[in-house]
Scaffold this motif. Structure first.
Motif, short mmCIF file in Angstrom:
data_model
loop_
_atom_site.label_atom_id
_atom_site.label_comp_id
_atom_site.label_asym_id
_atom_site.label_seq_id
_atom_site.Cartn_x
_atom_site.Cartn_y
_atom_site.Cartn_z
N LEU A 1 0.84 -1.19 0.00
CA LEU A 1 0.00 0.00 0.00
C LEU A 1 0.88 1.24 0.00
O LEU A 1 1.86 1.31 0.75
CB LEU A 1 -0.92 0.00 1.23
CG LEU A 1 -1.90 -1.16 1.31
CD1 LEU A 1 -2.61 -1.17 2.65
CD2 LEU A 1 -2.90 -1.11 0.17
N PRO A 2 0.54 2.23 -0.82
CA PRO A 2 1.42 3.40 -0.93
C PRO A 2 1.56 4.22 0.35
O PRO A 2 2.60 4.84 0.57
CB PRO A 2 0.77 4.24 -2.04
CG PRO A 2 -0.60 3.70 -2.21
CD PRO A 2 -0.61 2.31 -1.68
N GLU A 3 0.58 4.19 1.22
CA GLU A 3 0.65 5.00 2.44
C GLU A 3 1.34 4.28 3.60
O GLU A 3 1.50 4.85 4.68
CB GLU A 3 -0.75 5.46 2.87
CG GLU A 3 -1.70 4.34 3.24
CD GLU A 3 -2.48 3.73 2.07
OE1 GLU A 3 -3.42 2.99 2.34
OE2 GLU A 3 -2.16 3.96 0.91
N ILE A 4 1.76 3.04 3.38
CA ILE A 4 2.42 2.27 4.43
C ILE A 4 3.82 1.91 3.96
O ILE A 4 4.02 1.47 2.84
CB ILE A 4 1.62 0.99 4.77
CG1 ILE A 4 0.26 1.37 5.33
CG2 ILE A 4 2.40 0.12 5.74
CD1 ILE A 4 -0.60 0.20 5.70
N GLY A 5 4.78 2.10 4.82
CA GLY A 5 6.15 1.74 4.50
C GLY A 5 6.83 1.12 5.70
O GLY A 5 6.23 0.98 6.75
#
Length: 124
Positions: free
Chosen positions: A15-19
């Motif tokens: 997911l782009p908002e989780i790293g």
């Protein structure tokens, strides 16, 4: 079990908002296995309650990430000495034991804040 956890981790990290980096907080027996096979986990908080089979002691020696270990001193369902022996077995150079009075269900709420501070230090 660890395969489904790593699959879930793959999905979350896509997911782009989780790293990353990634921390694990939860049951010791699952966490040991996961910390050994999942290199994306950078720190862990383990709850020292429950039965841990002897086979996990060797795996615990392979856990080298920073670790905070929570033990309820009067836990009616856990033998204290084997849990302390497991803590000693962890291979990490950075491990902290939090021992609190009380039974299994008596974990103090301040431990939530302590875990958050632990992860804030190690998941930068």
């Amino acid at each position: 079990m660890t395969a489904s956890l790593t699959t879930g981790l793959d999905a979350l990290l896509s997911l782009p908002e989780i790293g990353g980096p990634v921390g694990y907080e939860g049951m010791t027996a699952i966490g040991i296995r996961l910390a050994v096979v999942e290199p994306r986990i950078s720190a862990a908080v383990f709850f020292g309650g429950g039965f841990v089979p002897d086979t996990l002691f060797e795996a615990a020696r392979q856990v080298t990430i920073p670790l905070q270990f929570l033990l309820q001193w009067d836990d009616e369902g856990v033998e204290r000495q084997p849990t302390l022996d497991l803590f000693d077995a962890f291979g990490t150079r950075e491990k902290t034991l939090h021992a609190n009075l009380g039974g299994h269900a008596g974990v103090p709420w301040f431990e939530v804040d302590d875990a958050a501070r632990f992860f804030a230090r190690h998941l930068k």
